[in-house]
Every structure is written in C-alpha cells, then in structure tokens.
Scaffold this motif. Sequence first.
Motif, PDB file in Angstrom:
ATOM      1  N   ALA A  60     -47.455 -46.111 -40.512  1.00 29.81           N
ATOM      2  CA  ALA A  60     -46.592 -45.817 -41.671  1.00 29.81           C
ATOM      3  C   ALA A  60     -45.849 -47.084 -42.091  1.00 29.81           C
ATOM      4  N   TYR A  61     -45.334 -47.823 -41.108  1.00 30.19           N
ATOM      5  CA  TYR A  61     -44.642 -49.089 -41.397  1.00 30.19           C
ATOM      6  C   TYR A  61     -45.593 -50.055 -42.086  1.00 30.19           C
ATOM      7  N   LEU A  62     -46.815 -50.158 -41.542  1.00 34.86           N
ATOM      8  CA  LEU A  62     -47.824 -51.066 -42.100  1.00 34.86           C
ATOM      9  C   LEU A  62     -48.115 -50.714 -43.563  1.00 34.86           C
ATOM     10  N   LEU A  63     -48.316 -49.425 -43.830  1.00 32.63           N
ATOM     11  CA  LEU A  63     -48.628 -49.010 -45.205  1.00 32.63           C
ATOM     12  C   LEU A  63     -47.469 -49.347 -46.145  1.00 32.63           C
ATOM     13  N   LEU A  64     -46.256 -49.147 -45.657  1.00 29.78           N
ATOM     14  CA  LEU A  64     -45.079 -49.379 -46.513  1.00 29.78           C
ATOM     15  C   LEU A  64     -44.791 -50.858 -46.720  1.00 29.78           C
ATOM     16  N   HIS A  65     -44.915 -51.648 -45.645  1.00 29.84           N
ATOM     17  CA  HIS A  65     -44.455 -53.041 -45.707  1.00 29.84           C
ATOM     18  C   HIS A  65     -45.578 -54.063 -45.838  1.00 29.84           C
ATOM     19  N   GLY A  66     -46.808 -53.654 -45.583  1.00 36.20           N
ATOM     20  CA  GLY A  66     -47.936 -54.582 -45.746  1.00 36.20           C
ATOM     21  C   GLY A  66     -48.275 -55.359 -44.491  1.00 36.20           C
ATOM     22  N   GLU A  67     -47.412 -55.365 -43.493  1.00 36.25           N
ATOM     23  CA  GLU A  67     -47.647 -56.084 -42.230  1.00 36.25           C
ATOM     24  C   GLU A  67     -47.320 -55.166 -41.059  1.00 36.25           C
ATOM     25  N   LEU A  68     -47.982 -55.427 -39.922  1.00 38.23           N
ATOM     26  CA  LEU A  68     -47.601 -54.711 -38.703  1.00 38.23           C
ATOM     27  C   LEU A  68     -46.207 -55.169 -38.281  1.00 38.23           C
ATOM     28  N   PRO A  69     -45.383 -54.255 -37.773  1.00 34.88           N
ATOM     29  CA  PRO A  69     -44.013 -54.649 -37.411  1.00 34.88           C
ATOM     30  C   PRO A  69     -43.937 -55.439 -36.113  1.00 34.88           C
ATOM     31  N   ASP A 122     -27.318 -40.518 -56.690  1.00 35.44           N
ATOM     32  CA  ASP A 122     -27.142 -41.928 -56.362  1.00 35.44           C
ATOM     33  C   ASP A 122     -28.483 -42.637 -56.219  1.00 35.44           C
ATOM     34  N   LEU A 123     -29.573 -41.995 -56.644  1.00 36.62           N
ATOM     35  CA  LEU A 123     -30.893 -42.587 -56.417  1.00 36.62           C
ATOM     36  C   LEU A 123     -31.359 -43.336 -57.668  1.00 36.62           C
ATOM     37  N   ASN A 124     -31.619 -44.618 -57.487  1.00 39.66           N
ATOM     38  CA  ASN A 124     -32.103 -45.433 -58.597  1.00 39.66           C
ATOM     39  C   ASN A 124     -33.510 -45.916 -58.236  1.00 39.66           C
ATOM     40  N   VAL A 125     -34.524 -45.388 -58.928  1.00 38.82           N
ATOM     41  CA  VAL A 125     -35.905 -45.723 -58.552  1.00 38.82           C
ATOM     42  C   VAL A 125     -36.220 -47.206 -58.766  1.00 38.82           C
ATOM     43  N   ASP A 126     -35.354 -47.919 -59.511  1.00 42.23           N
ATOM     44  CA  ASP A 126     -35.573 -49.354 -59.726  1.00 42.23           C
ATOM     45  C   ASP A 126     -34.930 -50.217 -58.644  1.00 42.23           C
ATOM     46  N   ASP A 127     -34.220 -49.570 -57.714  1.00 41.29           N
ATOM     47  CA  ASP A 127     -33.537 -50.314 -56.648  1.00 41.29           C
ATOM     48  C   ASP A 127     -34.399 -50.266 -55.372  1.00 41.29           C
ATOM     49  N   PRO A 128     -34.868 -51.443 -54.875  1.00 42.46           N
ATOM     50  CA  PRO A 128     -35.743 -51.447 -53.692  1.00 42.46           C
ATOM     51  C   PRO A 128     -35.119 -50.750 -52.483  1.00 42.46           C
ATOM     52  N   GLU A 129     -33.805 -50.873 -52.305  1.00 42.87           N
ATOM     53  CA  GLU A 129     -33.166 -50.235 -51.143  1.00 42.87           C
ATOM     54  C   GLU A 129     -33.210 -48.716 -51.272  1.00 42.87           C
ATOM     55  N   ASP A 130     -33.009 -48.217 -52.481  1.00 48.19           N
ATOM     56  CA  ASP A 130     -33.073 -46.760 -52.702  1.00 48.19           C
ATOM     57  C   ASP A 130     -34.481 -46.247 -52.478  1.00 48.19           C
ATOM     58  N   ARG A 131     -35.456 -47.064 -52.889  1.00 46.54           N
ATOM     59  CA  ARG A 131     -36.848 -46.648 -52.708  1.00 46.54           C
ATOM     60  C   ARG A 131     -37.175 -46.558 -51.214  1.00 46.54           C
ATOM     61  N   LYS A 132     -36.687 -47.572 -50.480  1.00 49.01           N
ATOM     62  CA  LYS A 132     -36.946 -47.603 -49.037  1.00 49.01           C
ATOM     63  C   LYS A 132     -36.312 -46.375 -48.358  1.00 49.01           C
ATOM     64  N   LEU A 133     -35.093 -46.048 -48.789  1.00 46.94           N
ATOM     65  CA  LEU A 133     -34.392 -44.900 -48.205  1.00 46.94           C
ATOM     66  C   LEU A 133     -35.158 -43.600 -48.488  1.00 46.94           C
ATOM     67  N   ILE A 366     -45.988 -42.257 -50.343  1.00 46.16           N
ATOM     68  CA  ILE A 366     -44.741 -42.956 -50.680  1.00 46.16           C
ATOM     69  C   ILE A 366     -44.978 -44.472 -50.734  1.00 46.16           C
ATOM     70  N   ALA A 367     -45.952 -44.965 -49.946  1.00 45.77           N
ATOM     71  CA  ALA A 367     -46.308 -46.394 -50.047  1.00 45.77           C
ATOM     72  C   ALA A 367     -46.854 -46.690 -51.450  1.00 45.77           C
ATOM     73  N   HIS A 368     -47.674 -45.784 -51.975  1.00 50.05           N
ATOM     74  CA  HIS A 368     -48.215 -45.978 -53.328  1.00 50.05           C
ATOM     75  C   HIS A 368     -47.113 -45.866 -54.380  1.00 50.05           C
ATOM     76  N   TRP A 369     -46.218 -44.928 -54.182  1.00 53.94           N
ATOM     77  CA  TRP A 369     -45.107 -44.742 -55.146  1.00 53.94           C
ATOM     78  C   TRP A 369     -44.259 -46.020 -55.189  1.00 53.94           C
ATOM     79  N   ILE A 370     -44.029 -46.608 -54.000  1.00 53.84           N
ATOM     80  CA  ILE A 370     -43.242 -47.845 -53.946  1.00 53.84           C
ATOM     81  C   ILE A 370     -44.015 -48.987 -54.606  1.00 53.84           C
ATOM     82  N   GLU A 371     -45.293 -49.106 -54.264  1.00 51.65           N
ATOM     83  CA  GLU A 371     -46.106 -50.190 -54.842  1.00 51.65           C
ATOM     84  C   GLU A 371     -46.101 -50.108 -56.372  1.00 51.65           C
TER      85      GLU A 371
END
Length: 401
Positions: A60-69, A122-133, A366-371
């Motif tokens: 899940a981390y890999l899909l979200l962040h692109g790298e193994l943690p 309080d959710l802003n889809v344009d804010d990377p931190e909100d997306r991560k949360l 959610i990885a696709h939604w973020i991308e």
Amino acid sequence: CIDLSTLYKDTGHFTFDPGFGATASTKSAITYIDGDQGVLLYRGYPIEQLAEKSSFLEVAYLLLHGELPKKDEFAAFEHQITHHTMMHESLKNFFQGFHHDAHPMAMLAAAVASLSAFYHDDLNVDDPEDRKLAAIRLIAKMPTIAAACYRYSIGWPFRYPRNNLEYVSRFLHMMFEVPSEPLQLNPVAAKALDLLFILHADHEQNASTSTVRLVGSTGANPYASIAAGITALWGPAHGGANEAVLKMLEEIGTPDQVEKAVLRAKDKNDNFRLMGFGHRVYKNFDPRAKIIREMTHKVLGELGVNDPLLEVAVKLEEAALKDDYFVERKLYPNVDFYSGIIYKALNIPTEMFTVMFAIARTAGWIAHWIEQHETPGSRIGRPRQLYVGSGVRDYVPADKR
Ligand code: ACO
C-alpha cells in the motif's frame, strides 16, 4: 431534420471504442500490465516478488508513494494507519437502518460514502497533506467497516479494532472474535489473507479504478469517489466474480459434472459463462491466478481443510484449457478463479468475498485518486457518444399521438 451521417464530421479526432478496449484514459506510473506475456508490476516490482517477500501494508505504501519504504518510513506509516482504524460512533447508527439480509457490498458502499459526511469541511483535495490523510483514513477504516458489515449481517455486536495487532490480524479479530471465547488467531490464515490483499491491491484502469478516477475528476470528495469504485467492483464481470465462482463451483457440485458446465459455457444461446475465466487485458495466464493456484493447495493443506470444490475447480481448469473454444479466445483463469476457495477455507462467508477484494483495492484506488490530483492539467472525464436516435421532430400534443 438533422442528417445523422454528418453529425460527427466537424468534431476533429473522434473514436468509437465501446468498452474502452483500445483507449488509454490517462497516463499512470502506478501499475504496468503486459497482457500477452502475463506480466504485472506494481511501481516496477514484479507481483511474484512482492507476493513472496512483501506485506499488504508495505505494498500500500509502495502504491501511494512510488518507492518501497525504509524501516522508519514504514513504522511511521503503520503508526498512522493504526491510529485511524476506528469508525465514528455515529456511523454505527447507519447500519441499524439496513435490512438484516442486506448484501455486505451494499452496506460497504453506503458506509464508505457516508464517510464523506464525516470528513468534508476541512478537506481540500488540492492540498497534498489532506490527500495523504484521506488515503490513511480509508486504508485504516476499510477493514473496520467491512467487519461491521459482516457482524451486522449475522446479528453480532461490532468489535473495536485492537491496535496491538497487525493490519490483517486486526481485521480477522474484528470479523471473528466471539465475546465468550478466548481470541485465537491463526497465523496461516493471516498470512494467506495478506497475500490475497497484495495480489488484489491494484490493477491499473479496470472498471472500478476508472470509476474512481472519473468521479475524482469532478473534484468530488475522496470518500465519495472510493464508494463509487466499490459499487463498480460489485458486478460479477468484475470483483463480484469471486463470489460468482464459488456459487458456480457449488452448482457444478462434482467433477463428473464439469464437462456439462464447459458445454454450457460455449453455448451462445445460454447466458452461462465460466466465472473466473477470461480477462480484457490478459491474453495469457493471469500471473495472480498462477500464484493463487499454488497457494490454494498449500493453504488448504496447512489449515487441514479438504474441500471437494478444489477438485471441481482443478478439473474445470483442465477441461477449459484443453478446449478449442477457450484456447482460441485466450480465456485463462483470472485472479478470482481460486481466491474464493481460499476465502472459504478461512471461514469467510461467500457474500464477503468481494468485500475482501474492496479492502485490498482501496490502496490502489486511492493511489490513483492521488496521482490524478497530482497531475497538472488533469481534465474532467467526459466520454463522448455516437448518437443513433431520432433526428429533430416537433412535439405532438398527447391527444394527437
Ligand atoms: N466463459 C465463456 N465465454 C467467455 C468467457 C467466459 N468466462 N469470457 C469471455 N467469453 C467469450 C465471449 O462470449 C466472447 O465470445 P465470442 O467472441 O464468440 O463472442 C469472447 O470470449 C470475448 O469475450 P468478451 O466478453 O468480449 O471479453 P471482454 O474482454 O469484454 O470481457 C470479462 C472480459 C468480463 C472478464 C469476461 O471474460 C467474463 O465475463 N469473464 C467471467 C467473469 C469474470 O471472471 N470476471 C472477473 C474478471 S477479473 C477482475 O475483474 C478482477
């Protein structure tokens, strides 16, 4: 009157591609499939290696962040997931409104959509931190909600997530713990479920992921977008196939009835299809099916389960792979052909099979939604159509029709 043959002449480049068999709707760096060779990579890593060496949360981390943690990155991720496992107490009330025999996928879709009523202001889809949360919340809460769907359907009280357990064991505890009995978690079951979650975590632009992206392209709330993906997954041509496979195997019943089933599947006057066979992209073995087939024998052996349906499944696969109809159309077993037999061995009820798929696929969705939200210049998804209806005509009053 409009001449329909001239309608699309001046629209520039225009393709008619029913079912999107030849249309890429997006660029993506998450998952690669080579359907002819039977290759599946998550962020470049072969699925076989991830299945053998990784865990669902790491994937899940890999899909979200692109790298193994790295170790500390994984520890922080797991910590965050663990601290978002609870569902809001008010969400429990939603379940009380469902009929006792509601399908768990219906309850799951509704409950996940309702998260958008809890997390919006309080959710802003344009804010990377909100997306991560949003991603953390979804991956964390999905097993809690899924277990609640099951327990509601059998009339048992919900269990709170035990945060000293790992992701999959925590889910099994919420599903199966009986208040009067000591907790018994089977490590073989946890390992098998974790592996199935890895294999189901993403699969590029399938129907449900494309649905998440289409809804996401409008700027909709992430929980609403994922709920749309859940409803798309439910259909038997997609994630609902795992439930349909088991029902089909039960209906076939014994190995001597396999031939009859294959004949029915080839008959164009019969709607019956071999569920768990065929894939839009794989025209070779689905690499996930290969892994699951091997694992089915191992898991059933380790759990001491002797399921006669496994023999039916093996016979059915053998018969289809020898049959010209299936060979010519390149119809091979897909990921769902054997997964149901493993779920059954883990005591997961048939109606929950597609829910299992949804828990895992949430990571991919959610990885696709973020991308999509990170990609500059993303546009609203807006397919066109070829109009084949009437030309212009005048309204006729009711008494003159
Ligand atoms: N049994 C019998 N015949 C089949 C099957 C099957 N399972 N799948 C496809 N065919 C035949 C079709 O009748 C068609 O034959 P024709 O050329 O004589 O008309 C040909 O194979 C091509 O089939 P399509 O439906 O055009 O293929 P498409 O790519 O649109 O569909 C799908 C792919 C939906 C997966 C299909 O193979 C199917 O319905 N399989 C059964 C359901 C299933 O297992 N779904 C899970 C897919 S994996 C996933 O989503 C997780």
